[in-house]
Design a protein around this motif. Structure first.
Motif, PDB file in Angstrom:
ATOM      1  N   LEU A  19      49.643  41.180  34.345  1.00  8.48           N
ATOM      2  CA  LEU A  19      49.775  40.368  33.046  1.00  8.48           C
ATOM      3  C   LEU A  19      49.409  41.021  31.738  1.00  8.48           C
ATOM      4  O   LEU A  19      49.144  40.454  30.613  1.00  8.48           O
ATOM      5  CB  LEU A  19      48.654  39.231  33.323  1.00  8.48           C
ATOM      6  N   ARG A  20      49.279  42.212  31.483  1.00  9.22           N
ATOM      7  CA  ARG A  20      49.166  43.138  30.424  1.00  9.22           C
ATOM      8  C   ARG A  20      50.087  42.822  29.185  1.00  9.22           C
ATOM      9  O   ARG A  20      49.543  43.035  28.110  1.00  9.22           O
ATOM     10  CB  ARG A  20      48.858  44.392  30.641  1.00  9.22           C
ATOM     11  N   ILE A  22      50.754  39.870  28.459  1.00 10.69           N
ATOM     12  CA  ILE A  22      50.556  38.575  27.691  1.00 10.69           C
ATOM     13  C   ILE A  22      49.117  39.013  26.687  1.00 10.69           C
ATOM     14  O   ILE A  22      48.252  39.490  27.309  1.00 10.69           O
ATOM     15  CB  ILE A  22      50.193  37.718  29.072  1.00 10.69           C
ATOM     16  N   PRO A  23      49.187  38.440  25.580  1.00  8.27           N
ATOM     17  CA  PRO A  23      47.868  38.657  24.924  1.00  8.27           C
ATOM     18  C   PRO A  23      46.604  37.894  25.592  1.00  8.27           C
ATOM     19  O   PRO A  23      46.928  36.963  26.545  1.00  8.27           O
ATOM     20  CB  PRO A  23      48.191  37.640  23.709  1.00  8.27           C
ATOM     21  N   GLY A  24      45.593  38.446  25.261  1.00  7.38           N
ATOM     22  CA  GLY A  24      43.897  37.906  25.874  1.00  7.38           C
ATOM     23  C   GLY A  24      43.272  39.066  26.463  1.00  7.38           C
ATOM     24  O   GLY A  24      43.336  40.194  25.914  1.00  7.38           O
ATOM     25  N   ASP A  25      42.411  38.679  26.927  1.00  5.48           N
ATOM     26  CA  ASP A  25      41.316  39.809  27.657  1.00  5.48           C
ATOM     27  C   ASP A  25      40.588  39.332  28.818  1.00  5.48           C
ATOM     28  O   ASP A  25      40.649  38.262  29.153  1.00  5.48           O
ATOM     29  CB  ASP A  25      40.212  40.251  26.578  1.00  5.48           C
ATOM     30  N   TYR A  26      40.248  40.060  29.449  1.00  9.77           N
ATOM     31  CA  TYR A  26      39.657  39.812  31.068  1.00  9.77           C
ATOM     32  C   TYR A  26      38.340  39.874  31.059  1.00  9.77           C
ATOM     33  O   TYR A  26      37.797  39.417  32.002  1.00  9.77           O
ATOM     34  CB  TYR A  26      40.167  40.981  31.990  1.00  9.77           C
ATOM     35  N   GLY A  27      37.484  40.023  29.807  1.00 12.54           N
ATOM     36  CA  GLY A  27      35.993  39.841  29.812  1.00 12.54           C
ATOM     37  C   GLY A  27      35.465  40.871  30.772  1.00 12.54           C
ATOM     38  O   GLY A  27      35.934  41.879  31.033  1.00 12.54           O
ATOM     39  N   LEU A  28      34.382  40.463  31.371  1.00 12.52           N
ATOM     40  CA  LEU A  28      33.433  41.488  31.999  1.00 12.52           C
ATOM     41  C   LEU A  28      34.315  41.787  33.427  1.00 12.52           C
ATOM     42  O   LEU A  28      35.100  40.930  33.925  1.00 12.52           O
ATOM     43  CB  LEU A  28      32.148  40.795  32.767  1.00 12.52           C
ATOM     44  N   PRO A  29      34.031  43.122  33.989  1.00 10.90           N
ATOM     45  CA  PRO A  29      34.569  43.302  35.206  1.00 10.90           C
ATOM     46  C   PRO A  29      34.152  42.345  36.371  1.00 10.90           C
ATOM     47  O   PRO A  29      33.182  41.654  36.322  1.00 10.90           O
ATOM     48  CB  PRO A  29      33.783  44.607  35.541  1.00 10.90           C
ATOM     49  N   PHE A  30      35.311  41.771  36.969  1.00  9.09           N
ATOM     50  CA  PHE A  30      35.146  40.995  38.187  1.00  9.09           C
ATOM     51  C   PHE A  30      34.722  39.426  37.513  1.00  9.09           C
ATOM     52  O   PHE A  30      35.479  38.437  37.832  1.00  9.09           O
ATOM     53  CB  PHE A  30      34.343  41.242  39.223  1.00  9.09           C
ATOM     54  N   ARG A  57      45.979  35.267  28.762  1.00 10.49           N
ATOM     55  CA  ARG A  57      45.379  35.772  30.112  1.00 10.49           C
ATOM     56  C   ARG A  57      43.991  35.998  30.038  1.00 10.49           C
ATOM     57  O   ARG A  57      43.465  36.266  29.144  1.00 10.49           O
ATOM     58  CB  ARG A  57      46.238  37.113  30.314  1.00 10.49           C
ATOM     59  N   THR A  58      43.545  35.584  31.105  1.00  9.84           N
ATOM     60  CA  THR A  58      41.989  35.747  31.237  1.00  9.84           C
ATOM     61  C   THR A  58      41.547  36.094  32.777  1.00  9.84           C
ATOM     62  O   THR A  58      42.654  36.231  33.688  1.00  9.84           O
ATOM     63  CB  THR A  58      41.018  34.486  30.990  1.00  9.84           C
ATOM     64  N   GLN A  59      40.352  36.064  33.186  1.00  8.00           N
ATOM     65  CA  GLN A  59      39.841  36.658  34.356  1.00  8.00           C
ATOM     66  C   GLN A  59      38.677  35.674  34.817  1.00  8.00           C
ATOM     67  O   GLN A  59      37.836  35.409  34.068  1.00  8.00           O
ATOM     68  CB  GLN A  59      39.638  38.103  34.509  1.00  8.00           C
ATOM     69  N   ALA A  60      38.627  35.259  36.091  1.00  9.75           N
ATOM     70  CA  ALA A  60      37.315  34.644  36.529  1.00  9.75           C
ATOM     71  C   ALA A  60      37.092  34.920  37.846  1.00  9.75           C
ATOM     72  O   ALA A  60      37.885  34.792  38.706  1.00  9.75           O
ATOM     73  CB  ALA A  60      37.563  32.883  36.361  1.00  9.75           C
ATOM     74  N   THR A  61      36.068  35.557  38.239  1.00 12.35           N
ATOM     75  CA  THR A  61      35.711  36.181  39.477  1.00 12.35           C
ATOM     76  C   THR A  61      36.708  36.752  40.197  1.00 12.35           C
ATOM     77  O   THR A  61      37.075  36.287  41.293  1.00 12.35           O
ATOM     78  CB  THR A  61      35.085  34.799  40.282  1.00 12.35           C
ATOM     79  N   GLY A  62      37.079  37.661  39.501  1.00  6.99           N
ATOM     80  CA  GLY A  62      38.576  38.157  40.253  1.00  6.99           C
ATOM     81  C   GLY A  62      39.853  38.168  40.061  1.00  6.99           C
ATOM     82  O   GLY A  62      40.749  38.549  40.388  1.00  6.99           O
ATOM     83  N   GLN A  63      40.069  36.575  39.639  1.00  8.40           N
ATOM     84  CA  GLN A  63      41.160  36.232  39.735  1.00  8.40           C
ATOM     85  C   GLN A  63      41.880  36.223  38.361  1.00  8.40           C
ATOM     86  O   GLN A  63      41.144  35.726  37.481  1.00  8.40           O
ATOM     87  CB  GLN A  63      41.219  34.586  40.007  1.00  8.40           C
ATOM     88  N   LYS A  64      42.958  36.790  38.045  1.00 13.95           N
ATOM     89  CA  LYS A  64      43.440  36.904  36.920  1.00 13.95           C
ATOM     90  C   LYS A  64      44.642  35.464  36.587  1.00 13.95           C
ATOM     91  O   LYS A  64      45.272  35.524  37.386  1.00 13.95           O
ATOM     92  CB  LYS A  64      44.683  38.195  36.837  1.00 13.95           C
TER      93      LYS A  64
END
Length: 456
Positions: A19-20, A22-30, A57-64
């Motif tokens: 998903l790179r 797509i604009p956004g950030d994944y926040g903290l690892p995992f 895009r974002t991430q929550a507990t390992g799910q992108k």
């Protein structure tokens, strides 16, 4: 022309994580954005929307995850005319261990078939019968509330609505089972947000799975009697129903549907009534307006016609509570094939989320969006009509909440009785901004202590 059903091979494929682009950030690892999402979903998603745009895009507990934000995406993804978005796989990572087999986690034609069977419990004639049971139980339980020392609203309303749900959907008087089953539901739902998702002794997830196993045993033990009963409850009806081959559904299928239905029937309305009790304690002028409406019916308990059209201010309040605290703040889907959102390529097997919690507070549509103001749903303003998919507390499309009219009955019956019976307020020194839990359903973290004053 009817859209062809997707092949089931999408069920076995892993989530796409590319998903790179797509604009956004994944926040903290995992962990990603999980902690701020739980603490204040609308505020977090607003920050993403303002910084990255409506598709990010974002991430929550390992799910992108790709967020698709705003009423247009609410419509496109819930209505889903081309059958691109799988609800089953959208919720698979978070809910599979708890609700696999429930209506929420069925797709397309299979979902339509099972929904049609369950719809029997929500037709008008059935709702009128449910209303008699609801009013009877409410009138029995509410007088006792003012006698309880250190009264907290959340556990009281949760026990009441679980009892009502059991009577309506299972044909069962809870009696001594109520506390045990209530605790099993609480344990199970706490596990939904577990970070370490392993069924190991000592972990929260293990306790949640024990809650699930307790509920499984309870419903399976009822099955032999339900197979031969002639009752009108949902479990009995489903136990006697036949599948497309003319055979009864297996015990596990009936169990899974009823378990999810009973949870949805009582937990979502428990949340709505808890938040309504809080806001009406915080805004006594609104409490008095609703009390005048309830007393003006001259009915100790509302009949069906009153529920549908005779309580407009109560209905506006219900809508406002669901705006501020939708039962499901984030709706999940996963693409079954390549598609496009906002000009960005979305590969097959990508998790996509829409957010009622965000669209319900978009400043572009709502006046003073964070303020409790039921008049925004009144005939002079009707802010929710700026877009048909702006206000979506029950979702939309084929997966629109099957129990939304039942929730309407529950909310209005309980609030009508409570307004006629009590005036309520918050304890002295209660915080101006109390801690609110938003997932899996909204509630005050302190279980909402209230001071009840009987009116007569």
């Amino acid at each position: 022309m009817q859209t062809a059903q997707p092949d089931n091979d999408y069920l076995a494929r892993p989530d796409n994580t590319r998903l790179r682009h797509i604009p956004g950030d994944y926040g903290l690892p995992f962990l990603g954005c999980m902690i701020p999402l739980i603490n204040n979903p609308s505020a977090l998603i607003r920050r993403y929307y303002e910084r990255y745009g409506p598709v990010c895009r974002t991430q929550a507990t390992g799910q992108k995850i790709v967020w698709a934000l705003g009423p247009d995406y609410n419509r496109d993804i819930t209505v889903d005319p081309e059958q691109i978005y799988s609800a089953r796989m959208g919720y698979d990572g978070m809910l599979r261990d708890f609700f696999a087999g429930g209506l929420l986690m069925k797709d397309f034609g299979e979902h339509h078939f099972h929904r049609r069977i369950m719809q029997t419990a929500f037709k008008i004639d059935s709702l009128k019968q449910h209303l008699l049971q609801i009013n009877e139980r409410v009138a029995h339980d509410l007088p006792d509330w003012s006698t309880r020392p250190d009264f907290h609203f959340y556990p009281a309303i949760k026990a009441l609505l679980l009892d009502i749900g059991a009577r309506v959907f299972v044909g069962l008087e809870m009696g001594g089972e109520a506390q045990r089953l209530n605790q099993a539901f609480l344990d199970m739902m706490e596990g939904v947000l577990s970070i370490v998702r392993r069924d190991w002794p000592g972990l929260l997830y293990h306790r949640a799975m024990n809650g699930r196993r307790e509920l499984e045993r309870f419903f399976l033990e009822l099955m032999p009697a339900k197979r031969v009963s002639d009752g009108n409850d949902m479990m009995g009806h489903f136990a006697r129903a036949l599948d497309e081959t003319g055979q009864p559904y297996p015990d596990q299928v009936v169990r899974d549907h009823i378990l999810f239905l009973l949870l949805a029937a009582h937990d979502t309305t428990t949340s709505a009534l808890t938040m309504a009790a809080y806001y009406l304690a915080r805004h006594p002028e609104w409490q008095e307006r609703l009390r005048a409406e309830a007393l003006g019916t001259n009915l100790a308990a509302p009949d069906y016609e009153t529920i549908k059209s005779g309580l407009p201010l109560t209905e506006q309040t219900f809508h406002e509570i669901l705006r501020l605290h939708p039962p499901v703040p984030q709706l999940m889907r996963r693409t079954v094939r390549d598609t496009e959102l906002g000009g960005y390529e979305i590969p097959a097997d990508t998790l996509v989320a829409i957010s009622p919690a965000f669209s319900h507070r978009m400043a572009e549509y709502w006046r003073d969006a964070d303020r409790f103001d039921p008049d925004r749903f009144g005939p002079e303003r009707q802010e929710h009509k700026a877009h048909p998919y702006l206000w979506v507390p029950f979702g939309g499309g084929a997966h629109k909440c099957i129990g939304m009219h039942f929730a309407d009955l529950l909310f209005k019956c309980v609030l009508h009785d409570m307004l006629r019976r009590y005036r309520w307020s918050l304890p002295a020194g209660y915080p101006a901004s109390p801690a609110i839990m938003h997932f899996p359903f909204s509630k005050l973290k302190d279980d909402l202590p209230l001071r009840l004053t009987p009116l007569s």
